[in-house]
Design a protein around this motif. Sequence first.
Motif, mmCIF file in Angstrom:
data_model
loop_
_atom_site.group_PDB
_atom_site.id
_atom_site.type_symbol
_atom_site.label_atom_id
_atom_site.label_comp_id
_atom_site.label_asym_id
_atom_site.label_seq_id
_atom_site.Cartn_x
_atom_site.Cartn_y
_atom_site.Cartn_z
ATOM 1 N N SER A 106 99.115 9.817 62.780
ATOM 2 C CA SER A 106 100.449 9.314 63.145
ATOM 3 C C SER A 106 100.431 7.806 63.340
ATOM 4 C CB SER A 106 100.937 10.013 64.418
ATOM 5 O OG SER A 106 101.047 11.405 64.217
ATOM 6 N N GLY A 356 113.056 7.957 69.027
ATOM 7 C CA GLY A 356 114.076 8.906 68.580
ATOM 8 C C GLY A 356 115.146 9.131 69.623
ATOM 9 N N THR A 393 118.230 8.110 57.447
ATOM 10 C CA THR A 393 117.028 8.776 57.947
ATOM 11 C C THR A 393 115.776 8.161 57.331
ATOM 12 O OG1 THR A 393 118.281 10.834 58.142
ATOM 13 C CG2 THR A 393 115.880 10.991 58.239
ATOM 14 N N ASP A 397 107.876 10.979 58.350
ATOM 15 C CA ASP A 397 108.029 12.084 59.298
ATOM 16 C C ASP A 397 107.809 11.545 60.708
ATOM 17 O OD1 ASP A 397 108.033 14.388 60.773
ATOM 18 O OD2 ASP A 397 106.237 15.252 59.848
ATOM 19 N N SER A 399 108.279 13.241 63.560
ATOM 20 C CA SER A 399 108.191 14.320 64.547
ATOM 21 C C SER A 399 107.108 14.077 65.595
ATOM 22 C CB SER A 399 107.962 15.668 63.844
ATOM 23 O OG SER A 399 106.767 15.628 63.077
ATOM 24 N N ALA A 400 106.018 13.424 65.209
ATOM 25 C CA ALA A 400 104.931 13.159 66.175
ATOM 26 C C ALA A 400 105.366 12.238 67.287
ATOM 27 C CB ALA A 400 103.734 12.564 65.444
ATOM 28 N N SER A 402 108.577 12.163 68.474
ATOM 29 C CA SER A 402 109.837 12.680 69.018
ATOM 30 C C SER A 402 109.810 12.789 70.542
ATOM 31 C CB SER A 402 110.132 14.057 68.432
ATOM 32 O OG SER A 402 111.241 14.639 69.088
ATOM 33 N N ARG A 405 108.917 16.231 72.410
ATOM 34 C CA ARG A 405 107.586 16.774 72.732
ATOM 35 C C ARG A 405 107.313 16.771 74.223
ATOM 36 N NH1 ARG A 405 106.387 11.288 71.366
ATOM 37 N NH2 ARG A 405 104.501 10.404 72.355
#
Length: 407
Positions: A106, A356, A393, A397, A399-400, A402, A405
């Motif tokens: 990440s 985010g 967007t 990615d 998501s790590a 976000s 979490r």
Amino acid sequence: MHVAVIGAGIVGVSTAIWLQREGHQVTLIDRVGPAAGTSHGNAGVLAAGSVVPIPVPGLIPKIPGLLLDRDQPLFLRWSYLPRLLPFLLSYLANGRHAPVERISASLAELLRDSPDQHLALAAGTGSERFVKKGDYLYAYTNRRAFESDRSGWDLRRRHGFRIEEMDEDRLADYDPALAGRFGFAVRCLDHGFITDPGEYVGALARHVEENGGEIRITEVHHVTEDAVVETSDGEISADRAIVTAGIWSKRLVAGLGLKVPIESERGYHVEFHSPSIRLRAPVMVASLKAVLTPMENRLRCAGLVEFGGLEAPPSSAPIDLITRGVQRLFPDLTYDRLQTWMGHRPSTTDSLPVIGAISSNGRVLAGFGHQHVGLTAGPRTGKWLSGIVSGNTPNEDLSAFSPARFR
């Protein structure tokens, strides 16, 4: 849209510039002013390859020795330990092989082309002159000391970072100022540094203002889910609010129900003004865990880690260690005067920033928790946040990073 950005360090200022380029109106809010904190006092390195977190396999057995040896770069205010312990247990638990691999992947996504990201951010702002592309050296006492770090270098190679190993003779050819001072070094290509971090971020902030942005110096007390920012000077109603206030973000996002496990890794620097030695590139002194960076009319040595919270004053021991370490390596260094500094690196338990949307309606976002790589990651974080606000967007990615979490 009108976007309120809370925090005027490198992340906040980068976010503001990218938002303006997307056509938004920006109010930049800071309790002290642009570049007043860690964005001023950091090592200045654009450390694209800093993808190895502090907690790694094998660290835990070394901690007692690190804390008890006055020549080691880890410090703890023992009175703070009861408050620190829950964070510390989770932080160290992420030093196992599987989390380290995940965290590194990440961080590589976030950092890999940071010099180019800074040049893109600085373009047209008048601050381009502060950005220098080049190398970053890790200098070791000898090859054996390097071998003890080999797993980290193997990890960097797997993520595509270009490095070259140098023995003592090659290092002396590369930079005569380092001749006879280290027995082994690693040259990291495709890196860079900022010649004056405080002036650089300040110049970027002035660009925000010159392009119609507003800078408010005031304390932020609360942010609502509807992007109303409550300050000491009244309310600021915005279409979006973005929290980029470093370690001080913890309190603000807690008011929105997000409890981020984050602590200050207090860092220090010593500056040698008008130094007699000029380095070709920044040098991480591996034994000291501090970086020597050639800045404008001074040599800055920055680094170390101290856990002690936000309220305690600076400690003398870290400053003494840096000063002794530089004098031991460079006994021939002369200078006009010394200047010291202490600041707060915001570090999460998984060594990854929070990037985010926080609120359920998406009107409040966050970009903080960059630990040792805030300067390096600032422009890309700002670009990601601007893209989210604008509905563009990011291709990566996220998501790590976000906030979810930690819910």
